[in-house]
Design a protein around this motif. Structure first.
Motif, PDB file in Angstrom:
ATOM      1  N   VAL A  86      -0.472   3.387  -2.461  1.00  0.00           N
ATOM      2  CA  VAL A  86      -1.692   2.267  -3.170  1.00  0.00           C
ATOM      3  C   VAL A  86      -3.274   1.396  -2.788  1.00  0.00           C
ATOM      4  O   VAL A  86      -3.084   2.428  -1.370  1.00  0.00           O
ATOM      5  CB  VAL A  86      -0.931   1.013  -3.806  1.00  0.00           C
ATOM      6  CG1 VAL A  86       0.603   1.891  -4.994  1.00  0.00           C
ATOM      7  CG2 VAL A  86      -0.098   0.193  -2.762  1.00  0.00           C
ATOM      8  N   TRP A  89      -2.074  -4.193  -0.491  1.00  0.00           N
ATOM      9  CA  TRP A  89      -0.733  -4.493  -0.401  1.00  0.00           C
ATOM     10  C   TRP A  89      -0.570  -5.656  -1.793  1.00  0.00           C
ATOM     11  O   TRP A  89       0.523  -6.014  -1.544  1.00  0.00           O
ATOM     12  CB  TRP A  89      -0.933  -5.998   1.028  1.00  0.00           C
ATOM     13  CG  TRP A  89       0.258  -6.469   0.425  1.00  0.00           C
ATOM     14  CD1 TRP A  89       0.734  -7.995   0.543  1.00  0.00           C
ATOM     15  CD2 TRP A  89       1.469  -5.729   0.557  1.00  0.00           C
ATOM     16  NE1 TRP A  89       2.378  -8.057   0.141  1.00  0.00           N
ATOM     17  CE2 TRP A  89       3.082  -6.986   0.892  1.00  0.00           C
ATOM     18  CE3 TRP A  89       2.476  -4.279   0.810  1.00  0.00           C
ATOM     19  CZ2 TRP A  89       4.085  -6.778   0.279  1.00  0.00           C
ATOM     20  CZ3 TRP A  89       3.468  -4.488   0.602  1.00  0.00           C
ATOM     21  CH2 TRP A  89       4.765  -5.451   0.524  1.00  0.00           C
ATOM     22  N   SER A  92       0.236  -3.220  -4.138  1.00  0.00           N
ATOM     23  CA  SER A  92       1.329  -2.765  -4.009  1.00  0.00           C
ATOM     24  C   SER A  92       2.710  -3.757  -4.829  1.00  0.00           C
ATOM     25  O   SER A  92       3.720  -2.916  -5.316  1.00  0.00           O
ATOM     26  CB  SER A  92       1.697  -2.619  -2.216  1.00  0.00           C
ATOM     27  OG  SER A  92       2.872  -2.568  -1.987  1.00  0.00           O
ATOM     28  N   GLN A  96       5.956  -2.551  -6.793  1.00  0.00           N
ATOM     29  CA  GLN A  96       7.069  -2.251  -6.615  1.00  0.00           C
ATOM     30  C   GLN A  96       7.459  -3.245  -8.215  1.00  0.00           C
ATOM     31  O   GLN A  96       8.252  -2.691  -8.074  1.00  0.00           O
ATOM     32  CB  GLN A  96       7.200  -3.309  -5.306  1.00  0.00           C
ATOM     33  CG  GLN A  96       6.835  -2.630  -4.117  1.00  0.00           C
ATOM     34  CD  GLN A  96       6.597  -4.194  -3.423  1.00  0.00           C
ATOM     35  OE1 GLN A  96       7.830  -4.216  -3.164  1.00  0.00           O
ATOM     36  NE2 GLN A  96       6.019  -3.418  -2.343  1.00  0.00           N
ATOM     37  N   PHE A 138       6.817   1.975   0.251  1.00  0.00           N
ATOM     38  CA  PHE A 138       5.399   1.773  -0.070  1.00  0.00           C
ATOM     39  C   PHE A 138       4.498   1.527   0.778  1.00  0.00           C
ATOM     40  O   PHE A 138       4.759   1.194   2.201  1.00  0.00           O
ATOM     41  CB  PHE A 138       5.190   0.480  -1.121  1.00  0.00           C
ATOM     42  CG  PHE A 138       6.472  -0.189  -2.307  1.00  0.00           C
ATOM     43  CD1 PHE A 138       6.747   0.656  -3.054  1.00  0.00           C
ATOM     44  CD2 PHE A 138       7.728   0.517  -2.107  1.00  0.00           C
ATOM     45  CE1 PHE A 138       6.865   0.458  -4.380  1.00  0.00           C
ATOM     46  CE2 PHE A 138       8.801   0.067  -3.038  1.00  0.00           C
ATOM     47  CZ  PHE A 138       8.317   0.233  -4.138  1.00  0.00           C
ATOM     48  N   THR A 140       0.009   1.474   2.260  1.00  0.00           N
ATOM     49  CA  THR A 140      -1.174   1.267   1.547  1.00  0.00           C
ATOM     50  C   THR A 140      -2.521   2.465   2.452  1.00  0.00           C
ATOM     51  O   THR A 140      -2.685   2.750   3.805  1.00  0.00           O
ATOM     52  CB  THR A 140      -1.900  -0.228   1.841  1.00  0.00           C
ATOM     53  OG1 THR A 140      -2.219  -0.287   3.032  1.00  0.00           O
ATOM     54  CG2 THR A 140      -1.037  -0.827   1.138  1.00  0.00           C
TER      55      THR A 140
END
Length: 265
Positions: A86, A89, A92, A96, A138, A140
């Protein structure tokens, strides 16, 4: 009165089932279905705003992690290692939550990090694990190539445009395991995307490009009532700047040029 009680109980039962397995009740729109049916190694879902690109990417990721797919045959090899890339953050944390809300609670592994609203998965580097062993990490785009160069993976979902160098690293990480990549994006804010467009226009294309403009049909889940009307779309169009209206409404590669130095009409 008896019929009303029966209807209320049925609604309560359906709600309970939906909470236990949200994925079972999700229905794709026509362009989302094309993405989910695609079998090419790299697939681009290039779509207008409001077309459910993120939920489509989330569902494809989870189908691959569970090793069962309702819309195509897949190897079904589990566990797998998957990544989500992504922009930031903050984005993200949004992704999520979308993914967490789709996963049946009983499918988490006992040693998976706990999800917390507003903060995401409570781990140093956000990740979770299903009870079948599949794991999703996850990351970035701001981590750059260094963060992406340290692992071999089976599947990757890139939400919104990423730098070309990072794309190259991801392709390399997927190659060994013959993995797949899905990109979901509206082509705005990712810098020069000429490199990506060229990969969709080679013969044969190196990337499968599934393009979807904003229409009533394209926003309507299969077998369901329309979520938007033509009037809704027209009102939304009026709110966009002329410089990026084509990209936001049609998923167009080309941003419009301001007339006489003006970006407002």
């Amino acid at each position: 009165m008896i019929n009303l009680l029966k209807a209320a109980k049925k609604a309560h039962d359906l709600n309970s089932v939906a909470k236990k397995n949200p994925m079972q009740f999700w229905k794709p729109s026509p362009p989302q279905l094309k993405v989910l049916q695609a079998t090419e190694p790299i697939v681009l879902f290039r779509a207008a705003n409001q077309l459910g690109k993120t939920v489509c990417g989330a569902m494809e990721t989870l189908y691959m992690m569970f090793g069962k797919h309702p819309y195509k045959e897949i190897p079904g090899k589990v566990p797998i290692i998957a990544w989500v890339i992504v922009h930031s953050w903050e984005q993200s944390k949004i992704i999520q939550k979308k993914i967490h809300d789709l996963i049946p609670p009983s499918e988490y592994s006992s040693d998976s990090p706990v999800f917390q609203d507003g903060k995401g998965y409570r781990a140093k580097n956000a990740w979770f694990k299903l009870k079948n062993g599949s794991m999703l990490f996850f990351k970035t785009a701001q981590q750059g190539t260094l963060g992406a160069a340290s692992g071999t993976i089976d599947f990757c979902w890139v939400d919104e445009p990423c730098p070309q160098k990072l794309f190259g690293e991801l392709v390399a990480r997927l190659f060994r395991n013959k993995g797949r990549m899905v990109l979901t994006m509206t082509p705005i804010g990712g810098g020069d995307l000429t490199w990506l467009r060229r990969l969709t226009e080679t013969k044969p294309p190196k990337i499968k490009d599934i393009h979807a403009p904003l229409t009533v049909a394209n926003t309507t889940p299969l077998g369901c009532r329309a979520l938007l009307t033509e009037d809704d779309i027209n009102k939304l169009s009026d709110q966009y700047l002329s410089i990026d209206r084509a990209a936001r409404l049609e998923g167009s590669w080309d941003l419009g040029a301001p007339m006489d130095g003006q970006i407002f009409e």
